[in-house]
Scaffold this active site. Structure first.
Site, short mmCIF file in Angstrom:
data_model
loop_
_atom_site.label_atom_id
_atom_site.label_comp_id
_atom_site.label_asym_id
_atom_site.label_seq_id
_atom_site.Cartn_x
_atom_site.Cartn_y
_atom_site.Cartn_z
N HIS A 44 0.87 -1.18 0.00
CA HIS A 44 0.00 0.00 0.00
C HIS A 44 0.90 1.24 0.00
CE1 HIS A 44 -4.01 1.76 1.69
NE2 HIS A 44 -3.34 2.69 1.03
N GLU A 71 -2.52 -1.65 -3.30
CA GLU A 71 -3.64 -0.87 -2.75
C GLU A 71 -3.30 0.61 -2.76
OE1 GLU A 71 -4.72 -3.85 0.96
OE2 GLU A 71 -3.83 -1.91 1.33
N HIS A 192 -8.43 -5.93 7.01
CA HIS A 192 -8.26 -4.97 8.08
C HIS A 192 -8.52 -5.59 9.44
CE1 HIS A 192 -7.28 -1.06 9.55
NE2 HIS A 192 -7.02 -0.72 8.32
N1 PXP Z 1 -6.89 -3.81 3.30
C1 PXP Z 1 -6.68 -2.49 3.16
C2 PXP Z 1 -7.44 -1.76 2.11
C3 PXP Z 1 -5.75 -1.82 3.97
O1 PXP Z 1 -5.55 -0.51 3.80
C4 PXP Z 1 -5.03 -2.55 4.93
C5 PXP Z 1 -4.01 -1.85 5.78
O2 PXP Z 1 -3.02 -1.29 4.99
C6 PXP Z 1 -5.27 -3.93 5.04
C7 PXP Z 1 -6.22 -4.53 4.22
C8 PXP Z 1 -4.56 -4.78 6.03
O3 PXP Z 1 -4.94 -4.45 7.32
P1 PXP Z 1 -4.14 -4.99 8.58
O4 PXP Z 1 -2.77 -4.39 8.50
O5 PXP Z 1 -4.95 -4.51 9.74
O6 PXP Z 1 -4.10 -6.49 8.46
#
Ligand code: PXP
Length: 239
Positions: A44, A71, A192
């Site tokens: 990301h 992302e 997330h």
């Molecule tokens: N999906 C998206 C769109 C995110 O922005 C993130 C965090 O960068 C994640 C998934 C992964 O989340 P986590 O780090 O809490 O596992």
């Protein structure tokens, strides 16, 4: 249905950047995650490059053998240019703003419908699968369908937060949202705050789940269990 585990390696970049050198080696870490069984790598990049740098994304592409997922917010031109250059398997569109700590909401797919439709068409024309980050809200799922996105990524923060108190209540909106997405022929990803504690129940309740992207909890678990074991533990939750 098999659910793919995509490891989000942002935290590895954060650790590396904290000292200015190349320890830990992000590229090696990504390749090793694949060797240990991860079925995808997620990054990301953000405009401030505080964790993943744009150059990391370019360097990762030729090395990866599993699914590469990038992302970010397509409202930043630099992000769109990067994705078009690298051509990952999947781009996940996230409406985060500059300097945001982490993603904290899905798209309003109704207000942004025309915009999303246009950018999604551009990515799809380039052969890149699109996934649109949304809350577990039927209106937003219906709106996502109108944008022609291939998949949605369900924003699971509320699930993770509620899970310890009442897992049935926590999962309910996600079951409803996933059912609607499947009826509309939208693929379903999720991410997330998914963790060893809450992942298996999510997978069991959402049978059409195609992919999860997990960063924070997985990398934190790796401090105790090592990354190889940790990936095995997460894969087991997805069986
Ligand atoms: N999906 C998206 C769109 C995110 O922005 C993130 C965090 O960068 C994640 C998934 C992964 O989340 P986590 O780090 O809490 O596992």
């Amino acid at each position: 249905m098999a659910t793919k585990l995509s490891v989000n390696i942002n935290k590895i970049a954060t650790l590396r950047n904290s000292r200015g050198g190349n320890v830990p080696d992000l590229l090696k870490f990504a390749i090793d995650c694949e060797r240990y069984g991860a079925q995808g790598i997620t990054v990301h990049p953000r405009p401030d490059e505080r964790h993943i740098r744009y150059q990391d994304v370019i360097d990762l592409k030729p090395l990866l053998t599993t699914e590469f997922n990038i992302e970010g917010n397509p409202k930043e031109k630099k992000f769109v240019d990067l994705v078009m250059q690298v051509k990952p398997a999947q781009v996940t569109l996230v409406p985060d703003t500059l300097g945001q700590l982490t993603s904290n909401h899905g798209w309003d797919t109704i207000t942004n419908k025309d915009y999303l439709k246009e950018i999604i068409a551009q990515f799809k024309e380039a052969g890149i699968r699109t996934s649109t980050f949304v809350d577990a809200d039927l209106k937003m799922i219906d709106g996502a369908k109108e944008t022609n996105t291939d998949r949605i990524e369900l924003y699971t923060e509320s699930y993770a937060k509620e899970y310890p108190k009442n897992k049935e209540d926590a999962i309910h909106p996600f079951v409803v949202a996933a059912k609607r997405a499947s009826e509309l022929n939208l693929g379903i990803n999720a991410g997330h705050d998914l963790s060893l504690e809450n992942l298996n129940y999510f997978k069991k309740c959402i049978p059409d789940l195609l992919e999860v992207s997990i960063g924070h909890a997985l990398i934190s678990d790796a401090l105790y269990f090592g990354i190889e074991n940790t990936i095995q533990l997460y894969l087991r939750q997805l069986k």
